[in-house]
Design a protein around this motif. Structure first.
Motif, PDB file in Angstrom:
ATOM      1  N   GLN A 168       0.825  -1.203   0.000  1.00  0.00           N
ATOM      2  CA  GLN A 168       0.000   0.000   0.000  1.00  0.00           C
ATOM      3  C   GLN A 168       0.866   1.262   0.000  1.00  0.00           C
ATOM      4  OE1 GLN A 168      -2.288  -0.946   3.518  1.00  0.00           O
ATOM      5  NE2 GLN A 168      -4.089  -1.491   2.307  1.00  0.00           N
ATOM      6  N   THR A 169       1.960   1.221   0.737  1.00  0.00           N
ATOM      7  CA  THR A 169       2.880   2.353   0.751  1.00  0.00           C
ATOM      8  C   THR A 169       3.454   2.614  -0.636  1.00  0.00           C
ATOM      9  OG1 THR A 169       3.478   1.875   3.048  1.00  0.00           O
ATOM     10  CG2 THR A 169       4.985   3.276   1.801  1.00  0.00           C
ATOM     11  N   LEU A 170       3.808   1.538  -1.333  1.00  0.00           N
ATOM     12  CA  LEU A 170       4.349   1.682  -2.680  1.00  0.00           C
ATOM     13  C   LEU A 170       3.304   2.254  -3.637  1.00  0.00           C
ATOM     14  CD1 LEU A 170       6.390  -1.637  -3.039  1.00  0.00           C
ATOM     15  CD2 LEU A 170       7.298   0.677  -2.744  1.00  0.00           C
ATOM     16  N   LEU A 171       2.048   1.811  -3.502  1.00  0.00           N
ATOM     17  CA  LEU A 171       0.986   2.334  -4.358  1.00  0.00           C
ATOM     18  C   LEU A 171       0.843   3.846  -4.189  1.00  0.00           C
ATOM     19  CD1 LEU A 171      -1.901  -0.304  -4.113  1.00  0.00           C
ATOM     20  CD2 LEU A 171      -0.533   0.257  -6.123  1.00  0.00           C
ATOM     21  N   LEU A 172       0.805   4.295  -2.949  1.00  0.00           N
ATOM     22  CA  LEU A 172       0.697   5.734  -2.706  1.00  0.00           C
ATOM     23  C   LEU A 172       1.937   6.474  -3.205  1.00  0.00           C
ATOM     24  CD1 LEU A 172      -0.893   5.909   0.867  1.00  0.00           C
ATOM     25  CD2 LEU A 172      -1.968   6.465  -1.327  1.00  0.00           C
TER      26      LEU A 172
END
Length: 507
Positions: A5-9
């Motif tokens: 999720q961090t990478l997506l953001l």
């Protein structure tokens, strides 16, 4: 929050911060702003590559649904309107995310050495990063309303890139681009409204699962026509392509690269992910019409290219034919066809991006794109001539280079579909591929061979490749070879979700 999720953001936040940084720097620090913007673009590319270790490439474990994200964010966005901020990445979207991040990084790096308007290069880099946010957002969005929002983000930045840094007729080309794109946006908005009103959800994961959300046949057809027409404008697919040649001809080099390399892919991706995924029954009913339009695009694009006398216009019109092969693959509604469309998208982005880089380099040196005034390029600029020849041969579909797989698989998929109509379309598409060979070989004969024209004779030392060109072009040459020799670099990620989508359509 998980690492995924961090990478997506980060895929959206990093280039957005880079755009703010570059745009906020004073004019006297223009080069520093371009360097900083390029660093942010490189960081975004690194974030995209960070998904690689956990990506389930070719596992053979077919997902149960048409969309099974590797990483996902799903939080309330506007609760009163039942809207959600829903992002995710899977094997269909991931190669396009990497392509977008890579081309943006290379274009920003190119701007370190070559800026159409010195002193405002930081603003051009900022706009490229905003475009990256919008395009990657389209590939990540798993909510139809969010998809529409990101789809619209690219409109004004691309208009500005063409209108401010383009050629002599840039304003007319930019206006035409906006008018056509707004037409597509209206159709897309009505299509999204139709789907959401009929199903009660904008969630693409639910909408592509026939067990949870179903529309009647008539409503599916209405929604599919609206969505397909909207995406056809953006791609652009024949006969809605007439904004493309002017936009490419007048856009600066980096604008043409982003426009051809990834912005057009928003349309073909949306056609597969949204139009076909949300309305599979209507897609099946419309498949023959799509196949006929695709084949017409291949033939017409090839014939029009044979009549072109300007370098960038010829490359622009070649995109019409290449997008025709992508549409033909989608129209077959088969696993082979979907794979052809996906690898065709990636190959076109790599090869046509390289072609526009080289075309820009030639025009910057010779101050003309007229084919009749560019003869004998190999005499004074052999390295430039060699890269042009490599890119042209890759684009015409030579086996062993990236352009081959999408076209070959699209024709194979048409024959696999069977029946008199699809067999005929496969034969005509193969003939269209021969037209591509004809117009690219004609291009090379007129530009690289023969006696050097006055415009080319004056190049001498200017014909050598410059540092910015080596930095921006070398990765694209390497990718053209890599994807051509190892197509599993793309197909391995998309195999399972494509098979699942084909199963959903077959039910």
């Amino acid at each position: 929050m998980s690492a995924g999720q961090t990478l997506l953001l980060a895929l959206l936040i990093v280039p957005a911060i880079g755009a703010l940084f570059a745009a906020g720097m004073p004019a006297r620090l223009d080069r520093a702003a371009r360097i900083g913007g390029t660093a942010f673009a490189a960081a975004a590319f690194g974030v995209a590559l960070a998904f690689l270790p956990g990506a389930p490439a070719g596992t053979g474990a077919r997902p149960a649904a048409a969309i099974a994200p590797w990483a996902e964010i799903d939080v309330p966005w506007a609760p009163d309107l039942s809207l959600r901020f829903h992002l995710g990445v899977d094997g269909i979207s991931y190669p396009l995310v990497v392509l977008t991040a890579a081309l943006t990084m290379l274009c920003c790096a190119y701007c370190l050495w070559r800026v159409p308007d010195p002193g405002r290069g930081r603003l051009l880099v900022a706009l490229l990063l905003v475009l990256e946010v919008g395009i990657i957002g389209v590939f990540l969005a798993l909510d139809l309303v969010l998809f529409f929002v990101f789809f619209e983000v690219v409109l004004l930045p691309m208009y500005a890139v063409i209108a401010v840094w383009g050629g002599d007729d840039r304003r007319r080309a930019a206006r035409k681009f906006v008018l056509y794109t707004l037409l597509g946006s209206v159709l897309l908005l009505v299509g999204v409204f139709t789907v959401v009103s009929a199903t009660g959800t904008a969630d693409l994961v639910a909408l592509t699962d026939p067990a949870t959300r179903q529309m009647s046949g008539g409503l599916q057809l209405f929604a599919f026509v609206l969505l397909a027409a909207a995406f056809a404008v953006k791609s652009p697919l024949w006969p809605l392509h007439t904004w493309l040649p002017a936009a490419h001809t007048e856009a600066p080099t980096v604008g043409s690269v982003v426009l051809a390399g990834v912005l057009l892919k928003m349309g073909t991706y949306g056609l597969l992910r949204v139009a076909v995924g949300v309305a599979p029954d209507a897609a099946a009913r419309s498949a023959p019409v799509l196949g006929i339009l695709a084949t017409a695009a291949i033939i017409v694009g090839g014939l029009v290219c044979l009549a072109q006398t300007e370098l960038k216009r010829l490359i622009a019109y070649s995109s019409v034919g290449h997008m025709g092969f992508v549409l033909l693959g989608v129209a077959t509604l088969t696993t082979t066809g979907f794979q052809a469309a996906l690898i065709g998208n990636i190959a076109h982005g790599i090869v046509t991006g390289l072609l526009f880089f080289v075309a820009g380099g030639i025009k910057n040196r010779a101050h003309t794109g007229d084919l009749a005034r560019l003869g004998g390029l190999r005499e004074t600029a052999p390295a430039l001539s060699g890269v042009l020849a490599f890119a042209a041969i890759a684009s015409l579909g030579l086996p062993g280079l990236a352009g081959f797989w999408g076209e070959a698989f699209a024709v194979v998929a048409a024959f696999e579909r069977g029946g008199p109509l699809w067999t005929t379309l496969g034969v005509l598409a193969a003939a269209g591929a021969a037209l591509a060979a004809a117009y690219f070989l004609r291009l090379l004969r007129r530009v690289t061979h023969g006696a050097a024209t006055p415009a080319v004779s004056a190049l001498t030392t200017a014909g050598r490749l410059r540092p910015g060109e080596l930095v921006a072009w070398s990765p694209l040459i390497a990718l053209t070879l890599a994807v051509g020799v190892v197509p599993a670099l793309v197909l391995g990620y998309s195999a399972d979700p494509v098979a699942a989508l084909a199963e959903v359509i077959a039910r």
